[in-house]
Design an enzyme around this catalytic site. Structure first.
Site, PDB file in Angstrom:
ATOM      1  N   ILE A  36      50.671 123.502  24.268  1.00 12.52           N
ATOM      2  CA  ILE A  36      51.251 122.210  23.848  1.00 12.52           C
ATOM      3  C   ILE A  36      51.993 121.645  25.054  1.00 12.52           C
ATOM      4  O   ILE A  36      53.029 122.177  25.465  1.00 12.52           O
ATOM      5  CB  ILE A  36      52.229 122.384  22.657  1.00 12.52           C
ATOM      6  CG1 ILE A  36      51.511 123.073  21.503  1.00 12.52           C
ATOM      7  CG2 ILE A  36      52.807 121.046  22.223  1.00 12.52           C
ATOM      8  CD1 ILE A  36      52.439 123.453  20.349  1.00 12.52           C
ATOM      9  N   LYS A  43      69.067 107.254  43.677  1.00 15.98           N
ATOM     10  CA  LYS A  43      69.021 106.038  42.851  1.00 15.98           C
ATOM     11  C   LYS A  43      70.420 105.413  42.817  1.00 15.98           C
ATOM     12  O   LYS A  43      71.390 106.065  42.410  1.00 15.98           O
ATOM     13  CB  LYS A  43      68.569 106.418  41.436  1.00 15.98           C
ATOM     14  CG  LYS A  43      68.649 105.258  40.452  1.00 15.98           C
ATOM     15  CD  LYS A  43      68.213 105.685  39.051  1.00 15.98           C
ATOM     16  CE  LYS A  43      68.483 104.580  38.039  1.00 15.98           C
ATOM     17  NZ  LYS A  43      68.258 105.010  36.661  1.00 15.98           N
ATOM     18  N   THR A  57      68.416 106.901  29.869  1.00 19.04           N
ATOM     19  CA  THR A  57      69.507 107.562  29.159  1.00 19.04           C
ATOM     20  C   THR A  57      69.116 108.875  28.460  1.00 19.04           C
ATOM     21  O   THR A  57      69.996 109.597  27.993  1.00 19.04           O
ATOM     22  CB  THR A  57      70.099 106.592  28.108  1.00 19.04           C
ATOM     23  OG1 THR A  57      69.035 105.902  27.453  1.00 19.04           O
ATOM     24  CG2 THR A  57      71.011 105.588  28.760  1.00 19.04           C
TER      25      THR A  57
HETATM   26  C1  LIG Z   1      57.468 106.871  28.326  1.00 21.18           C
HETATM   27  C2  LIG Z   1      58.705 107.690  28.542  1.00 21.18           C
HETATM   28  C3  LIG Z   1      59.439 107.529  29.712  1.00 21.18           C
HETATM   29  C4  LIG Z   1      60.633 108.249  29.899  1.00 21.18           C
HETATM   30  N1  LIG Z   1      61.380 108.042  31.022  1.00 21.18           N
HETATM   31  C5  LIG Z   1      62.604 108.619  31.119  1.00 21.18           C
HETATM   32  C6  LIG Z   1      63.453 108.375  32.219  1.00 21.18           C
HETATM   33  O1  LIG Z   1      63.098 107.672  33.160  1.00 21.18           O
HETATM   34  N2  LIG Z   1      64.675 108.949  32.219  1.00 21.18           N
HETATM   35  C7  LIG Z   1      65.098 109.765  31.213  1.00 21.18           C
HETATM   36  O2  LIG Z   1      66.245 110.216  31.247  1.00 21.18           O
HETATM   37  N3  LIG Z   1      64.285 110.064  30.198  1.00 21.18           N
HETATM   38  C8  LIG Z   1      63.067 109.516  30.115  1.00 21.18           C
HETATM   39  N4  LIG Z   1      62.253 109.819  29.073  1.00 21.18           N
HETATM   40  C9  LIG Z   1      62.656 110.863  28.133  1.00 21.18           C
HETATM   41  C10 LIG Z   1      62.370 112.242  28.738  1.00 21.18           C
HETATM   42  O3  LIG Z   1      61.024 112.324  29.111  1.00 21.18           O
HETATM   43  C11 LIG Z   1      62.691 113.318  27.713  1.00 21.18           C
HETATM   44  O4  LIG Z   1      63.989 113.156  27.229  1.00 21.18           O
HETATM   45  C12 LIG Z   1      62.591 114.690  28.346  1.00 21.18           C
HETATM   46  O5  LIG Z   1      61.379 114.860  29.001  1.00 21.18           O
HETATM   47  C13 LIG Z   1      62.789 115.759  27.318  1.00 21.18           C
HETATM   48  O6  LIG Z   1      61.639 116.015  26.577  1.00 21.18           O
HETATM   49  P1  LIG Z   1      61.671 117.286  25.616  1.00 21.18           P
HETATM   50  O7  LIG Z   1      61.921 118.483  26.448  1.00 21.18           O
HETATM   51  O8  LIG Z   1      62.595 116.994  24.516  1.00 21.18           O
HETATM   52  O9  LIG Z   1      60.216 117.324  24.979  1.00 21.18           O
HETATM   53  P2  LIG Z   1      58.791 117.751  25.603  1.00 21.18           P
HETATM   54  O10 LIG Z   1      58.689 117.469  27.033  1.00 21.18           O
HETATM   55  O11 LIG Z   1      57.768 117.115  24.702  1.00 21.18           O
HETATM   56  O12 LIG Z   1      58.715 119.325  25.436  1.00 21.18           O
HETATM   57  C14 LIG Z   1      58.417 119.922  24.190  1.00 21.18           C
HETATM   58  C15 LIG Z   1      58.248 121.424  24.379  1.00 21.18           C
HETATM   59  O13 LIG Z   1      58.134 122.028  23.106  1.00 21.18           O
HETATM   60  C16 LIG Z   1      57.106 122.974  23.139  1.00 21.18           C
HETATM   61  N5  LIG Z   1      56.556 123.114  21.778  1.00 21.18           N
HETATM   62  C17 LIG Z   1      56.311 122.133  20.887  1.00 21.18           C
HETATM   63  N6  LIG Z   1      55.793 122.649  19.755  1.00 21.18           N
HETATM   64  C18 LIG Z   1      55.755 123.990  19.938  1.00 21.18           C
HETATM   65  C19 LIG Z   1      55.309 125.076  19.132  1.00 21.18           C
HETATM   66  N7  LIG Z   1      54.799 124.905  17.904  1.00 21.18           N
HETATM   67  N8  LIG Z   1      55.390 126.317  19.648  1.00 21.18           N
HETATM   68  C20 LIG Z   1      55.896 126.540  20.896  1.00 21.18           C
HETATM   69  N9  LIG Z   1      56.326 125.551  21.692  1.00 21.18           N
HETATM   70  C21 LIG Z   1      56.241 124.294  21.221  1.00 21.18           C
HETATM   71  C22 LIG Z   1      56.092 122.425  24.122  1.00 21.18           C
HETATM   72  O14 LIG Z   1      55.261 123.451  24.630  1.00 21.18           O
HETATM   73  C23 LIG Z   1      57.030 121.846  25.174  1.00 21.18           C
HETATM   74  O15 LIG Z   1      57.371 122.875  26.070  1.00 21.18           O
HETATM   75  C24 LIG Z   1      61.047 109.152  28.898  1.00 21.18           C
HETATM   76  C25 LIG Z   1      60.269 109.348  27.763  1.00 21.18           C
HETATM   77  C26 LIG Z   1      59.114 108.630  27.572  1.00 21.18           C
HETATM   78  C27 LIG Z   1      58.306 108.845  26.340  1.00 21.18           C
END
Ligand SMILES: Cc1cc2nc3c(=O)[nH]c(=O)nc-3n(C[C@H](O)[C@H](O)[C@H](O)COP(=O)(O)OP(=O)(O)OC[C@H]3O[C@@H](n4cnc5c(N)ncnc54)[C@H](O)[C@@H]3O)c2cc1C
Length: 502
Positions: free
Chosen positions: A43, A79, A346
């Site tokens: 994933i 930045k 943010t």
């Molecule tokens: C278009 C876009 C642009 C962005 N730009 C910025 C920016 O410029 N600045 C900023 O601060 N933030 C930005 N963000 C937000 C930022 O990308 C996220 O806050 C950050 O990447 C955190 O993501 P996450 O770790 O919560 O989720 P994800 O990166 O989606 O990670 C999820 C994790 O969960 C695991 N997982 C899920 N389900 C399971 C399962 N069933 N079993 C085991 N593992 C599982 C996956 O393997 C993965 O490791 C942006 C977001 C988007 C959508």
């Protein structure tokens, strides 16, 4: 430790949120708790999130991370702010830069003296009085220095542009070195206890059962624990922040090395440009109700500064937040807690501040409702004020060229934002309430940059003669110009201090 302490912390997810959580907890809990992180190679992470705000320096500081090493490892650039293009009207260009403006004058804020002279046509844009903004315009950068007392060079405030994938890998190495146990595999079931409804254990695809006392849900938009298991509920803000998807694509690095993010408004959204050491990150955030995916991808590809390095990747989202960030023994961190588009960078900050709050309200085995309620109240306050700031960028527009901008210009807005705008419109006053993320100068730059004009200025400004004010403004601008002149170019600073090996 006494038996009232929790012992096992389980983090689900190995994206930016998961590894930020793992590194923070492993550093601050000093090996007294078992911390396990589960991520599935099958994933993928969201793979974006490259622009940050200055608070991230505090995160690095708490973790004892060396900044130059961090820069090299994440291919980062500096930045100084965000440039907004075409937001108020097509052809407009303004910057929301970090740091302070001007030098204080008694008895009211510098911005009020500027406002009076600007209204009289005797002072240029507010950016002229910001070291960050003038440096950004000249593609200059250096870290703040206190070598000369009272110099604007002491006021340089900065954040980073980072490669999100490299950042997660860097924090993973850090976390594992600090004792975090990583388990690769997919969580296929979440066991919720009868009675108190707490999460008891996770069931892995391999059949392994992983129990814990406290679970940090960093599973991304899916909210595996907080939503799928605990049904916490979601507050939808898409009527205020209507963009619901984004195409992201990296391209070859541009020749210029700009120390700022660029956010250019488009017919049904906006496009980001984030220069890193090895590539430029780009994305087009748009509203599916007003633009097709194909059109959005075409607009993105037509507006790159270099050859694309991959096909554009589509991401879908809904603006809003989880009804409770902390529910029972699960705390949502990162995208599982909600999402607001990246216009002011943010999300990574919200990961950081949620983790800081978790340390403040760190539970024992009792998981007391009063602590959890206060934690949630603070999360809600911070998120809602950021939401208002983002809505401002859409609402405060004079654009009439597309149905999307017509919608934004005429939409209802939250009362909290309405009163901020009303207050500004009278005398240019801005009040920052306790834990609001964005300071007065942030609001000022966006409100002014998007053509909201106060009727007047603070009456006490008139206690000083116009000549004195003019002299002060001219002096500040001249000193800032002189400082920017001696600053190195951003590219040279990186080359000298923190260039990643090619
Ligand atoms: C278009 C876009 C642009 C962005 N730009 C910025 C920016 O410029 N600045 C900023 O601060 N933030 C930005 N963000 C937000 C930022 O990308 C996220 O806050 C950050 O990447 C955190 O993501 P996450 O770790 O919560 O989720 P994800 O990166 O989606 O990670 C999820 C994790 O969960 C695991 N997982 C899920 N389900 C399971 C399962 N069933 N079993 C085991 N593992 C599982 C996956 O393997 C993965 O490791 C942006 C977001 C988007 C959508």
């Amino acid at each position: 430790m006494e038996s009232t302490h929790i012992r096992n912390i389980v983090i689900v997810g190995g994206g930016t949120a998961g590894w930020m959580a793992a590194s923070t907890l492993s550093k601050l809990l000093q090996n007294k708790y078992t911390i396990r992180l589960i991520e599935s190679d099958a994933i993928s992470t969201v793979g974006v999130g490259e622009s940050t705000i200055p608070m991230i320096k505090l995160f690095n500081h708490v973790l004892d991370i060396d900044e130059d090493e961090f820069m090299r490892e994440t291919m980062a650039t500096f930045k100084l702010g965000i440039e907004f293009v075409d937001w108020g009207q097509i052809g407009d260009r303004y910057m929301h830069s970090f740091g302070r403006f001007g030098q204080d004058l008694w008895p009211v804020d510098f911005s009020q003296y500027w406002l009076k002279m600007h209204q009289a046509g005797r002072a240029p844009d507010i950016g002229r009085y910001s070291i960050n903004q003038m440096a950004a315009r000249g593609a200059k950068f250096m870290r703040a220095t206190n070598e000369q007392p009272n110099s604007p060079l002491a006021d340089i405030a900065y954040a980073f542009h980072i490669d999100a994938g490299l950042y997660a890998r860097y924090l993973r190495r850090y976390s594992e070195a600090h004792g975090v146990i990583r388990t690769e595999g997919k969580v296929v079931d979440v066991i919720v206890r009868d009675g108190d409804g707490h999460v008891d254990a996770l069931v892995m695809e391999s059949g392994e059962r992983i129990g814990g006392d406290l679970f940090i849900d960093c599973s991304g938009f899916r909210g595996l624990l907080i939503e799928q298991a605990l049904k916490t509920g979601f507050e939808d803000w898409s009527h205020w922040l209507p963009c619901d998807r984004a195409y992201a694509v990296p391209c070859e690095p541009a020749k210029d090395s700009l120390p700022y993010t660029r956010a250019s408004a488009r017919p049904a959204g906006w496009q980001w440009r984030i220069g890193l050491q090895h590539r430029t990150g780009n994305g087009h955030v748009f509203c599916g109700k007003f633009m097709s995916d194909d059109e959005a991808a075409a607009i993105l590809l037509a507006n790159l500064d270099g050859k694309p390095l991959t096909d554009p990747k589509l991401l879908r989202f809904t603006a809003g937040k989880r009804k409770r960030t902390w529910n029972k023994n699960v705390i949502a961190v990162g995208l599982s807690s909600g999402f607001m588009e990246p216009l002011e960078s943010t999300s990574i900050h919200l990961i950081q501040s949620t983790l800081a709050r978790l340390i403040t309200f760190f539970p024992d085995a009792g998981l007391h409702p009063a602590d959890i309620d206060e934690f949630n109240r603070q999360c809600d306050f911070e998120t809602e004020r950021i939401r208002d700031f983002l809505i401002l960028h859409y609402k405060a527009t004079e654009r009439t060229d597309t149905p999307f901008w017509d919608y934004c210009r005429t939409m209802d807005i939250p009362d909290t934002l309405r009163s901020k705008i009303d207050l500004f419109r009278t005398h240019g006053r801005i009040v920052r309430e306790n834990m609001e993320l964005f300071a007065e100068v942030g609001w000022l730059q966006v409100m002014h940059g998007q053509r909201i004009r106060p009727l007047s200025y603070h009456p006490l400004v008139d206690l000083l003669s116009e000549e004195k004010i003019q002299h002060h403004l001219d002096h500040v601008a001249a000193v800032i110009s002189a400082c920017v002149k001696i600053m190195p170019f951003h590219a040279s600073f990186i080359a000298a201090h923190c260039a990643a090996p090619r």
